[in-house]
Design an enzyme around this catalytic site. Structure first.
Site, PDB file in Angstrom:
ATOM      1  N   LYS A  36       0.845  -1.204   0.000  1.00  0.00           N
ATOM      2  CA  LYS A  36       0.000   0.000   0.000  1.00  0.00           C
ATOM      3  C   LYS A  36       0.879   1.253   0.000  1.00  0.00           C
ATOM      4  O   LYS A  36       0.682   2.160  -0.814  1.00  0.00           O
ATOM      5  CB  LYS A  36      -0.886  -0.028   1.244  1.00  0.00           C
ATOM      6  CG  LYS A  36      -1.878   1.104   1.297  1.00  0.00           C
ATOM      7  CD  LYS A  36      -2.709   1.021   2.569  1.00  0.00           C
ATOM      8  CE  LYS A  36      -3.679  -0.151   2.514  1.00  0.00           C
ATOM      9  NZ  LYS A  36      -4.050  -0.655   3.829  1.00  0.00           N
ATOM     10  N   ARG A 106      -3.321   2.931   8.701  1.00  0.00           N
ATOM     11  CA  ARG A 106      -3.676   1.644   8.085  1.00  0.00           C
ATOM     12  C   ARG A 106      -2.449   0.752   7.928  1.00  0.00           C
ATOM     13  O   ARG A 106      -1.329   1.219   7.747  1.00  0.00           O
ATOM     14  CB  ARG A 106      -4.325   1.888   6.717  1.00  0.00           C
ATOM     15  CG  ARG A 106      -5.578   2.751   6.872  1.00  0.00           C
ATOM     16  CD  ARG A 106      -6.477   2.651   5.691  1.00  0.00           C
ATOM     17  NE  ARG A 106      -5.916   3.258   4.503  1.00  0.00           N
ATOM     18  CZ  ARG A 106      -6.389   3.064   3.275  1.00  0.00           C
ATOM     19  NH1 ARG A 106      -7.422   2.264   3.086  1.00  0.00           N
ATOM     20  NH2 ARG A 106      -5.845   3.657   2.252  1.00  0.00           N
ATOM     21  N   GLY A 115      -7.894  -7.292   4.855  1.00  0.00           N
ATOM     22  CA  GLY A 115      -8.688  -7.272   6.084  1.00  0.00           C
ATOM     23  C   GLY A 115      -8.090  -8.035   7.253  1.00  0.00           C
ATOM     24  O   GLY A 115      -8.730  -8.182   8.286  1.00  0.00           O
ATOM     25  N   MET A 117      -5.312  -7.339   9.009  1.00  0.00           N
ATOM     26  CA  MET A 117      -4.711  -6.532  10.068  1.00  0.00           C
ATOM     27  C   MET A 117      -5.609  -5.321  10.346  1.00  0.00           C
ATOM     28  O   MET A 117      -6.698  -5.223   9.813  1.00  0.00           O
ATOM     29  CB  MET A 117      -3.302  -6.132   9.666  1.00  0.00           C
ATOM     30  CG  MET A 117      -2.365  -7.324   9.646  1.00  0.00           C
ATOM     31  SD  MET A 117      -0.730  -6.862   9.167  1.00  0.00           S
ATOM     32  CE  MET A 117      -0.938  -6.369   7.493  1.00  0.00           C
ATOM     33  N   ARG A 350      -3.654  -1.483  -6.007  1.00  0.00           N
ATOM     34  CA  ARG A 350      -2.836  -2.694  -5.883  1.00  0.00           C
ATOM     35  C   ARG A 350      -3.209  -3.643  -7.010  1.00  0.00           C
ATOM     36  O   ARG A 350      -4.233  -3.448  -7.684  1.00  0.00           O
ATOM     37  CB  ARG A 350      -3.056  -3.364  -4.530  1.00  0.00           C
ATOM     38  CG  ARG A 350      -4.495  -3.771  -4.303  1.00  0.00           C
ATOM     39  CD  ARG A 350      -4.700  -4.350  -2.913  1.00  0.00           C
ATOM     40  NE  ARG A 350      -6.108  -4.547  -2.646  1.00  0.00           N
ATOM     41  CZ  ARG A 350      -6.626  -4.844  -1.476  1.00  0.00           C
ATOM     42  NH1 ARG A 350      -5.854  -4.972  -0.428  1.00  0.00           N
ATOM     43  NH2 ARG A 350      -7.913  -5.025  -1.315  1.00  0.00           N
ATOM     44  N   HIS A 472     -15.312  -8.973   2.089  1.00  0.00           N
ATOM     45  CA  HIS A 472     -14.257  -9.834   2.615  1.00  0.00           C
ATOM     46  C   HIS A 472     -14.400 -11.265   2.106  1.00  0.00           C
ATOM     47  O   HIS A 472     -13.448 -11.876   1.623  1.00  0.00           O
ATOM     48  CB  HIS A 472     -14.313  -9.792   4.150  1.00  0.00           C
ATOM     49  CG  HIS A 472     -13.350 -10.715   4.797  1.00  0.00           C
ATOM     50  ND1 HIS A 472     -13.714 -11.970   5.230  1.00  0.00           N
ATOM     51  CD2 HIS A 472     -12.035 -10.593   5.040  1.00  0.00           C
ATOM     52  CE1 HIS A 472     -12.644 -12.558   5.738  1.00  0.00           C
ATOM     53  NE2 HIS A 472     -11.614 -11.745   5.633  1.00  0.00           N
ATOM     54  N   SER A 851      12.525 -43.567 -11.253  1.00  0.00           N
ATOM     55  CA  SER A 851      11.395 -42.675 -11.001  1.00  0.00           C
ATOM     56  C   SER A 851      11.246 -42.541  -9.486  1.00  0.00           C
ATOM     57  O   SER A 851      11.086 -43.543  -8.788  1.00  0.00           O
ATOM     58  CB  SER A 851      10.121 -43.253 -11.617  1.00  0.00           C
ATOM     59  OG  SER A 851       9.029 -42.455 -11.235  1.00  0.00           O
ATOM     60  N   CYS A 919       7.212 -39.604  -9.682  1.00  0.00           N
ATOM     61  CA  CYS A 919       5.794 -39.961  -9.834  1.00  0.00           C
ATOM     62  C   CYS A 919       5.037 -39.922  -8.521  1.00  0.00           C
ATOM     63  O   CYS A 919       3.870 -40.258  -8.472  1.00  0.00           O
ATOM     64  CB  CYS A 919       5.643 -41.315 -10.505  1.00  0.00           C
ATOM     65  SG  CYS A 919       6.317 -42.659  -9.512  1.00  0.00           S
ATOM     66  N   TYR A 939      11.436 -35.362 -16.220  1.00  0.00           N
ATOM     67  CA  TYR A 939       9.995 -35.074 -16.224  1.00  0.00           C
ATOM     68  C   TYR A 939       9.453 -35.139 -14.810  1.00  0.00           C
ATOM     69  O   TYR A 939      10.095 -35.678 -13.894  1.00  0.00           O
ATOM     70  CB  TYR A 939       9.238 -36.082 -17.112  1.00  0.00           C
ATOM     71  CG  TYR A 939       9.273 -37.482 -16.542  1.00  0.00           C
ATOM     72  CD1 TYR A 939       8.328 -37.890 -15.612  1.00  0.00           C
ATOM     73  CD2 TYR A 939      10.284 -38.377 -16.890  1.00  0.00           C
ATOM     74  CE1 TYR A 939       8.389 -39.154 -15.038  1.00  0.00           C
ATOM     75  CE2 TYR A 939      10.341 -39.632 -16.338  1.00  0.00           C
ATOM     76  CZ  TYR A 939       9.381 -40.012 -15.400  1.00  0.00           C
ATOM     77  OH  TYR A 939       9.442 -41.242 -14.814  1.00  0.00           O
TER      78      TYR A 939
END
Ligand code: PEP
Ligand code: MG
Length: 968
Positions: A36, A106, A115, A117, A350, A472, A851, A919, A939
């Site tokens: 903020k 704030r 919301g 804090m 934001r 909220h 694997s 896996c 992979y």
């Protein structure tokens, strides 16, 4: 409030600076100014209409918290200097009777924690300054309303007094005046309330309400610092994986008022639609209100575009400012604004939270708009968010049926997409309790507050009767990917009675509810939800870009041809694990499997005996007595073996074509791609009737037989039905009990399973290998590129590897020779025991691939039972921070990961062509995927639904070197 800190503390701060005026900072300073503060600084720098202010850094917060909540003494002077700068700009005085400056205080952490804090508004009011405010605003009602709000917030947030007590006084006053709306309370009554609030404050806090505005300010700054560690913020950070040591900044900003009349208002605006991603501004606002009224969900706000009619000039300005902000930040913005007497002020901007579908659309649109690159677009979408895209939905037919049956209840605002079905709970604690028992729950409330976060986190869906899309409930649900409906005003919720009335219907706690978080429709009752099966074109486009950047292959764990087809549709280019035991479990096969298993021990045992007898015979000289004895012994054992061997091999022979058909389907669905088929893995008792159930059935039957013979047939019938064995008798159940007992192990997970099973009962593995190669030969003959990889589970010694490899090679060769067809194939092993990682170099000489079975590798490395840990000690370990993550979900890179690294390095050193993948469940978890990238695996393999997540996570890892989206 507490002791002050006098020692040298500024040396702990960057540049020894505790406070930054907005004009001194910029957007890059999120670490110390919070999101903020940094963005307010950036907006100020760029000339946007921002009320002047300053930010106390996160570093000061950490100094304060680390010193045991001690406020540095010299901060008082720092605050005074900073306030003086605002006074000058606003031409007002903090604490001034004539022209009072009021400020908001704030919180603002590096990562948005909506919301979670605390905030104090209207700070700077006391009995003197309120007079000044009356004179300037010429509105006594407004001034006393601001004052009573301030006392209430200050008491709650700063002093920790119960808000409820103040609210009771407010409600009492309204009752006396016979009014229901806060906005109708007249000035005189508000003035009285201020007096009552202050008296309450004194009684509860044992001190007068502070008149000194600087005392108000420093106490509030401290309170916001402390709110960093309040329980709901901790829960939120745990869930969002935000570090607990970042601290919050505190922004102090000159107040502007959206509640000074009908030419005032306040709202939240998004530059694009957070649900769909469409490039249209959305949001909501309230006329004549203060900011929190929108977020708290107390009043249901109006949609943003209503402003275009009500205040066209403001609308025009808002569009211009928001457009400029988006272009500047190159990101969709979520802004708070206030209109004070026809002037627009921006209070915050934001990055906007959005659904996965919107995130994908916005990212790809921004590439088209040339705002961002493809790499940026890929990095803009968090892999974990993709989960939402694959949310289940309510089938159309089920909706129709629900309407026809009168189960349609109401429609609210769809705030987070996806269908949810669960049992109703009204309290966050109840949600946690029920969810812990494994029940899906829907949290139903008038509105949610940050105190409900723990219950929201475990809910399948969240439904509120008030609030708009910026409430909220909506923000948190969207962030967490939990389906959510807000503002469903038809619901009359009675929290005391735990009942909801909707028109003429009612429902209560524990009843099933189903809803569609996309459309906002709510239905009574349980509905089978439909799994997602397709990716949208936009998702395919974005994942296509991700594929260009990633180095890791993405395979799927698939046990059936249907799974394999789905996996391909989601972009898998191979099967990393086909668990053959799931094929054994199907109902029509289970009886064959059971017979085979129950005969295995005896048949294989006698087979060994016969082998030994043959060897004995071969060692004797023909004609002498020992030879004759050996001949007799061999004949006896051969005769004894014949019966059990026949049952065993006949049942295996019955399973062969069934398995062949399964493998045929999967290999075909994955034509041209590798399919890793694992030979049988679990302990065999998993396929047999439960020992405890057999025991109970036998005991019951014996008891009724002996004590209530008339009831015997009835009980037997009931048992036959449940067991689905129409011909069962007490004898047959007793027999089964004995055979199951004979196979019982104390630690089956460490017992006769994995390759040990194949070594002790080799006929089973031979049958499976035969089935694989016969299927592959059939496919090759059909012109299909079938590519099986045979995987041996749970190898811990090189000898096990050699033995099983030999078994597989022999059986595979027999089939290929017989068919005259060569099949491209590989033979390898899972690495799921610590010992295997240590001898990986030797194993790799006998394996084409490794694997990592990280489920078992985690179990065996930690010595935690994978089946019991989550329900017993893991939650406590997480709470006590003994573990950072559940190691069965996120790879423990320090321990398990180190073993993996050892196996990769030593395996590849002795076999440079070794293919290495994973896996275990971790293969689809973004942090673990990033780790696999750093290990250089070939992979990752995961369930089909996680394939898109893994593709994106792999691209993030490749692009960023780490998968943390939050730093972006
Ligand atoms: C593993 O152990 O990680 C694995 C994939 O095998 P399973 O979960 O079937 O034991
Ligand atoms: Mg395993």
């Amino acid at each position: 409030m507490t002791d002050t800190l006098t020692q040298d503390w500024k040396s702990q701060l960057t540049n020894q600076k505790a406070i930054y005026l907005f004009e001194e900072g910029d957007a890059k300073m999120r670490d110390i100014l919070g999101g903020k503060g940094a963005n307010l600084a950036e907006m100020t720098r760029l000339g946007f209409p921002v009320p002047p202010g300053f930010t106390v850094t996160t570093e000061v917060c950490n100094v304060y918290l680390n010193a045991g909540n001690k406020f540095p003494a010299s901060m008082q002077d720092e605050l005074k200097t900073a306030i003086a700068a605002i006074e000058k700009k606003m031409d007002k005085g903090f604490g001034s009777r004539q022209n009072p400056l009021l400020v908001s205080v704030r919180s603002g952490a590096k990562f948005s924690m909506p919301g979670m804090m605390d905030t104090v508004l209207n700070l700077g009011l006391n009995d003197e300054t309120v007079q000044g405010l009356i004179e300037i605003s010429k509105d006594e009602r407004f001034a006393y309303d601001a004052y009573r709000r301030f006392i209430m917030m200050f008491s709650d947030v700063v002093m920790g007094l119960s808000k409820h007590e103040f609210d009771k006084l407010l409600q009492k006053k309204k009752k006396e005046l016979n009014i229901t709306e806060d906005s109708l309370i007249p000035a005189a009554a508000l003035k009285e309330l201020v007096g009552e609030f202050k008296a309450k404050f004194k009684a509860e806090a044992n001190r007068e309400f502070p008149n000194d505005v600087f005392e108000q300010l420093s106490l509030s700054v401290e309170a916001v610092f402390r709110s960093w560690r309040n329980p709901r913020a901790m829960v939120y950070r745990d869930k969002e994986k935000i570090a607990h040591d970042l601290g919050t900044a505190v922004t102090v900003q000159s107040m502007v008022f959206g509640n000074m009349g009908d030419d005032c208002g306040t709202g939240v605006a998004f530059t694009r639609d957070y649900n769909t991603g469409a490039k249209v501004p959305v949001g909501d606002y309230l006329t004549n209100a203060q900011g929190e009224d929108v977020v708290a969900g107390i009043r249901t706000p109006k949609p943003l575009d209503a402003l275009s009619k009500e205040a066209p000039e403001m609308w025009k300005q808002l569009l211009e400012v928001s457009g400029n902000l988006e272009t500047h930040f190159k990101e969709m913005q979520d802004m708070e604004f206030t209109i004070e007497k026809g002037k627009l002020w921006m209070l915050q901007t934001r990055t906007g939270k959005r659904t996965a579908a919107a995130a994908i659309k916005i990212a790809s649109d921004m590439v088209t708009e040339k705002l961002i690159s493809r790499e940026d677009a890929v990095l803009r979408v968090a892999p974990s968010q993709l989960d939402q895209l694959l949310h289940p939905s309510i089938p159309i037919e089920a909706k129709k049926a629900a309407h026809a049956a009168g189960r349609y209840l109401a429609k609210g605002t769809g705030a987070a997409p996806g269908a949810a079905c669960g049992k109703v709970v009204f309290e966050a604690n109840d949600a946690v309790e029920e969810a812990a028992k494994g029940h899906p729950v829907i949290l139903v409330r008038p509105e949610t507050t940050p105190d409900d976060a723990h219950g929201m986190a475990v809910a399948k869906g969240i439904l509120t009767s008030t609030g708009g899309p910026s409430s909220h409930a909506a923000l948190v649900a969207r962030g967490w990917g939990i389906p959510c409906i807000v503002g469903c005003e038809a619901l009359r919720i009675d929290l005391d009675k735990k009942k909801v009335t909707v028109n003429d219907q009612t429902f209560g706690e524990g009843e099933w509810l189903t809803f569609d978080g996309g459309t906002g429709e709510v239905y009574l009752g349980h509905t089978e939800l439909q799994e997602a099966s397709e990716l949208t074109e936009e998702t395919k486009l974005l994942l296509g870009w991700a594929d260009e950047f990633r180095k890791l292959g993405v395979y799927a764990n698939a046990d059936t041809p249907k799974d394999a087809e789905r996996a391909r549709a989601f972009g898998a280019t191979g099967v990393g694990l086909c668990r053959t035991e799931h094929m054994f479990m199907e109902r029509d096969r289970l009886p064959i499997v059971q017979e085979m298993i129950l005969s295995a021990a005896k048949a294989e045992g006698l087979h060994r005996e016969e082998f030994r007898a043959q060897r004995e015979l071969s060692e004797q000289v023909e004609g002498n007595r020992r030879h004759t004895d050996a001949q007799t012994a061999l004949a006896a054992v051969t005769a004894k073996k014949a019966g059990p061997w026949k049952i065993y091999t006949d049942n295996l022979a019955k399973l062969l074509p069934i398995q062949r058909a399964d493998f045929h389907g999967i290999l075909k669905a994955m034509s041209g791609h590798w399919v890793i088929i694992r030979l049988l893995d679990p302990p065999l008792h998993e396929f047999l009737p439960a020992h405890s159930e057999l025991l109970v059935d036998v005991a019951r039957l014996r008891t009724v037989r002996d004590h209530a013979p008339d009831a015997y047939n009835k009980v037997l019938d009931e048992i036959r039905q449940r067991r689905e064995e129409p011909n069962a008798t007490l004898d047959s159940i007793e027999d089964m009990l004995q055979r199951v007992e004979a196979m019982k192990e104390f630690n089956p997970m460490l017992g006769l399973r994995v390759c040990r099973l194949g070594i002790v009962y080799p006929e089973i593995y031979k049958m499976q290998v035969k089935a694989i190669f016969e299927a592959a030969c059939d496919l090759v003959k059909e012109g299909i590129d079938a590519r099986p990889e045979v995987m041996i589970p749970g190898v811990g010694t090189v000898e096990e590897m050699k033995f099983t490899r030999n078994l597989v090679e022999t059986a595979a060769k027999e089939v290929q020779d017989r068919r005259g067809i060569q099949v491209k194939h590989k033979i390898g092993t899972m690495i799921e025991l610590p010992r295997a990682t240590v001898v990986a170099g030797e194993l790799a000489k006998n394996a084409d691939f490794f694997s990592f079975g990280t489920n078992d590798l985690t179990q065996t490395t930690f010595g935690y039972s994978r089946d019991d840990a989550a329900g017993t000690f893991i939650p406590v370990y997480l709470e006590e921070k003994i573990l950072k993550n559940d190691p069965f979900q996120v790879i423990d890179t320090v321990g398990v990961g180190r073993l993996m690294r050892l196996a990769v390095e030593e395996g590849r050193a002795s076999n440079p062509d070794l293919e290495v993948g994973i896996c275990g469940e971790h293969g689809g978890e973004p942090e673990s995927v990033a780790f696999c990238h750093t290990l250089g695996l070939n992979y990752v393999s995961c369930s089909p639904f996680r394939v898109p997540i893994a593709r994106l996570a792999a691209a993030h890892a490749a692009l960023a070197g780490q998968a943390s989206f939050k730093d972006k």
